[in-house]
Write a protein that holds these residues in place. Structure first.
Motif, mmCIF file in Angstrom:
data_model
loop_
_atom_site.group_PDB
_atom_site.id
_atom_site.type_symbol
_atom_site.label_atom_id
_atom_site.label_comp_id
_atom_site.label_asym_id
_atom_site.label_seq_id
_atom_site.Cartn_x
_atom_site.Cartn_y
_atom_site.Cartn_z
ATOM 1 N N LEU A 50 6.839 -21.421 40.295
ATOM 2 C CA LEU A 50 7.861 -20.861 41.171
ATOM 3 C C LEU A 50 8.998 -21.864 41.310
ATOM 4 O O LEU A 50 8.771 -23.052 41.506
ATOM 5 C CB LEU A 50 7.259 -20.573 42.551
ATOM 6 C CG LEU A 50 8.172 -19.849 43.533
ATOM 7 C CD1 LEU A 50 8.295 -18.376 43.162
ATOM 8 C CD2 LEU A 50 7.661 -19.996 44.960
ATOM 9 N N SER A 51 10.219 -21.396 41.187
ATOM 10 C CA SER A 51 11.380 -22.280 41.262
ATOM 11 C C SER A 51 12.063 -22.150 42.619
ATOM 12 O O SER A 51 11.847 -21.191 43.372
ATOM 13 C CB SER A 51 12.380 -21.941 40.155
ATOM 14 O OG SER A 51 12.984 -20.679 40.412
ATOM 15 N N ALA A 52 12.933 -23.120 42.909
ATOM 16 C CA ALA A 52 13.713 -23.047 44.140
ATOM 17 C C ALA A 52 14.619 -21.829 44.136
ATOM 18 O O ALA A 52 14.878 -21.225 45.180
ATOM 19 C CB ALA A 52 14.526 -24.328 44.311
ATOM 20 N N ALA A 53 15.097 -21.446 42.949
ATOM 21 C CA ALA A 53 15.929 -20.235 42.843
ATOM 22 C C ALA A 53 15.117 -18.997 43.204
ATOM 23 O O ALA A 53 15.607 -18.098 43.895
ATOM 24 C CB ALA A 53 16.498 -20.120 41.434
ATOM 25 N N ASP A 54 13.865 -18.937 42.728
ATOM 26 C CA ASP A 54 12.987 -17.830 43.109
ATOM 27 C C ASP A 54 12.797 -17.788 44.627
ATOM 28 O O ASP A 54 12.792 -16.721 45.248
ATOM 29 C CB ASP A 54 11.611 -17.978 42.452
ATOM 30 C CG ASP A 54 11.648 -17.865 40.939
ATOM 31 O OD1 ASP A 54 12.484 -17.112 40.426
ATOM 32 O OD2 ASP A 54 10.838 -18.550 40.283
ATOM 33 N N ILE A 80 11.624 -26.936 50.415
ATOM 34 C CA ILE A 80 11.426 -27.494 51.751
ATOM 35 C C ILE A 80 12.771 -27.756 52.417
ATOM 36 O O ILE A 80 12.951 -27.501 53.621
ATOM 37 C CB ILE A 80 10.589 -28.782 51.659
ATOM 38 C CG1 ILE A 80 9.158 -28.451 51.230
ATOM 39 C CG2 ILE A 80 10.587 -29.533 52.984
ATOM 40 C CD1 ILE A 80 8.308 -29.661 50.921
ATOM 41 N N ALA A 81 13.734 -28.242 51.644
ATOM 42 C CA ALA A 81 15.067 -28.496 52.192
ATOM 43 C C ALA A 81 15.697 -27.208 52.703
ATOM 44 O O ALA A 81 16.379 -27.202 53.741
ATOM 45 C CB ALA A 81 15.949 -29.130 51.119
ATOM 46 N N ARG A 82 15.475 -26.103 51.993
ATOM 47 C CA ARG A 82 16.013 -24.818 52.459
ATOM 48 C C ARG A 82 15.400 -24.437 53.798
ATOM 49 O O ARG A 82 16.098 -23.998 54.720
ATOM 50 C CB ARG A 82 15.732 -23.734 51.422
ATOM 51 C CG ARG A 82 16.275 -22.371 51.869
ATOM 52 C CD ARG A 82 15.717 -21.208 51.110
ATOM 53 N NE ARG A 82 16.069 -19.962 51.761
ATOM 54 C CZ ARG A 82 15.375 -18.842 51.680
ATOM 55 N NH1 ARG A 82 14.271 -18.793 50.940
ATOM 56 N NH2 ARG A 82 15.749 -17.758 52.325
ATOM 57 N N VAL A 83 14.076 -24.586 53.922
ATOM 58 C CA VAL A 83 13.413 -24.266 55.185
ATOM 59 C C VAL A 83 13.972 -25.132 56.303
ATOM 60 O O VAL A 83 14.259 -24.651 57.412
ATOM 61 C CB VAL A 83 11.887 -24.463 55.065
ATOM 62 C CG1 VAL A 83 11.215 -24.286 56.424
ATOM 63 C CG2 VAL A 83 11.297 -23.475 54.064
ATOM 64 N N ALA A 84 14.136 -26.425 56.029
ATOM 65 C CA ALA A 84 14.633 -27.350 57.047
ATOM 66 C C ALA A 84 16.041 -26.975 57.505
ATOM 67 O O ALA A 84 16.386 -27.109 58.681
ATOM 68 C CB ALA A 84 14.615 -28.771 56.503
ATOM 69 N N THR A 85 16.856 -26.485 56.575
ATOM 70 C CA THR A 85 18.239 -26.132 56.895
ATOM 71 C C THR A 85 18.328 -24.813 57.646
ATOM 72 O O THR A 85 19.048 -24.694 58.642
ATOM 73 C CB THR A 85 19.076 -26.041 55.606
ATOM 74 O OG1 THR A 85 19.070 -27.308 54.944
ATOM 75 C CG2 THR A 85 20.510 -25.642 55.919
ATOM 76 N N GLU A 86 17.572 -23.815 57.176
ATOM 77 C CA GLU A 86 17.706 -22.471 57.726
ATOM 78 C C GLU A 86 16.801 -22.214 58.925
ATOM 79 O O GLU A 86 17.074 -21.300 59.713
ATOM 80 C CB GLU A 86 17.413 -21.436 56.631
ATOM 81 C CG GLU A 86 18.395 -21.483 55.470
ATOM 82 C CD GLU A 86 18.125 -20.409 54.436
ATOM 83 O OE1 GLU A 86 17.400 -19.440 54.748
ATOM 84 O OE2 GLU A 86 18.641 -20.531 53.314
ATOM 85 N N CYS A 87 15.747 -23.008 59.068
ATOM 86 C CA CYS A 87 14.781 -22.766 60.144
ATOM 87 C C CYS A 87 14.500 -24.061 60.911
ATOM 88 O O CYS A 87 13.397 -24.618 60.813
ATOM 89 C CB CYS A 87 13.486 -22.188 59.590
ATOM 90 S SG CYS A 87 13.684 -20.681 58.636
ATOM 91 N N PRO A 88 15.485 -24.578 61.641
ATOM 92 C CA PRO A 88 15.266 -25.820 62.392
ATOM 93 C C PRO A 88 14.076 -25.666 63.349
ATOM 94 O O PRO A 88 13.960 -24.671 64.060
ATOM 95 C CB PRO A 88 16.580 -26.004 63.162
ATOM 96 C CG PRO A 88 17.580 -25.198 62.405
ATOM 97 C CD PRO A 88 16.837 -24.036 61.842
ATOM 98 N N GLY A 89 13.209 -26.646 63.337
ATOM 99 C CA GLY A 89 12.069 -26.628 64.240
ATOM 100 C C GLY A 89 10.829 -25.955 63.692
ATOM 101 O O GLY A 89 9.749 -26.075 64.274
ATOM 102 N N LEU A 90 10.945 -25.223 62.575
ATOM 103 C CA LEU A 90 9.771 -24.559 62.014
ATOM 104 C C LEU A 90 8.811 -25.590 61.444
ATOM 105 O O LEU A 90 9.208 -26.439 60.642
ATOM 106 C CB LEU A 90 10.189 -23.587 60.905
ATOM 107 C CG LEU A 90 9.063 -22.741 60.300
ATOM 108 C CD1 LEU A 90 8.606 -21.672 61.295
ATOM 109 C CD2 LEU A 90 9.511 -22.085 58.995
#
Length: 234
Positions: A50-54, A80-90
């Motif tokens: 699975l890629s980051a694009a996926d 992980i960076a996407r999650v950190a950016t879009e979902c602060p605190g998750l």
């Protein structure tokens, strides 16, 4: 279709799954010892990771936790960076199962949130570790997770808090060892479930060991979550 039906029967949402046209389904051939319950797995894979694009196609809304396996480190780091950016605190967790090129880039998880690294015994031993307590303390110098957990099979499980407090919980071996397949995944899921329910860390380890041990006493893992012992607080 067979895999989709199997997941649907267990109420697993595959809306975000990537379908690789022309790809081959990875297969594992598992030899299970009737004498010891141990297994030998021969794995064949002819499918890209699975890629980051996926992962950009995966809906992150309404998540309680984001868990990753430490595969394809560069791409996983981007996820992980996407999650950190879009979902602060998750809360974010990563399983470090085996050495891979670049795996160390997953030791540091971003953001001001609950972060968990679950490190396998196999990984620790491949790093030359013989004493789980010493390994955890040394490993903590290379990561910034708020919690480290190290399951050590039949010898129990260890955890190291952000304050460097070391905890241990004994294993719960079944009366008869039947099948160890997926015991590690059961342990990981039980840890995350217990943390989401707000359990104290000692209880988290206890419950995870109990559920993993119970899974080793039966074929497969169907029905595990339906047992009274599977829920926190009983």
């Amino acid at each position: 279709a067979r895999i989709r039906d199997d997941l649907a029967a267990r109420n697993i949402d595959i809306e975000g799954a990537t379908i690789v046209r022309g790809g081959a389904t990875p297969t594992s051939y598992i030899s299970l010892s009737r004498a010891t319950g141990s297994r030998t797995i021969v794995h064949y894979r002819d499918l890209p990771e699975l890629s980051a694009a996926d992962f950009t196609q995966v809906d992150l809304t309404n998540l309680d936790w984001a868990h990753f396996e430490g595969r394809n480190p560069a791409e996983t780091e981007a996820m992980i960076a996407r999650v950190a950016t879009e979902c602060p605190g998750l809360p974010i967790s990563v399983e470090i199962e085996k050495p891979r090129p670049g795996i160390e880039r997953l030791f540091r998880l971003p953001g001001d949130r609950q972060t968990l690294l679950i490190v396998s015994r196999a990984f620790a031993e491949q790093q030359g570790a013989h004493e789980p307590e010493a390994f955890l303390k040394a490993f903590a110098n290379d990561c910034d997770a708020t919690l480290l957990i190290l399951p050590w099979g039949a010898k129990g499980a260890y955890a190291l808090t952000e304050a460097r407090e070391l905890l241990f919980a004994p294993a719960h071996p079944p009366e008869t060892l039947v099948d160890t397949i997926a015991a590690g995944d059961v342990f990981n899921a039980a840890v995350i479930d217990a943390l989401l329910q707000g359990a104290e860390l000692a209880e988290v380890l206890e419950r995870a060991n109990a559920l993993a041990g119970r899974s080793c006493g039966q074929l497969g893992i169907d029905g595990l979550s339906e047992t009274p012992q599977a829920s926190i607080g009983d």
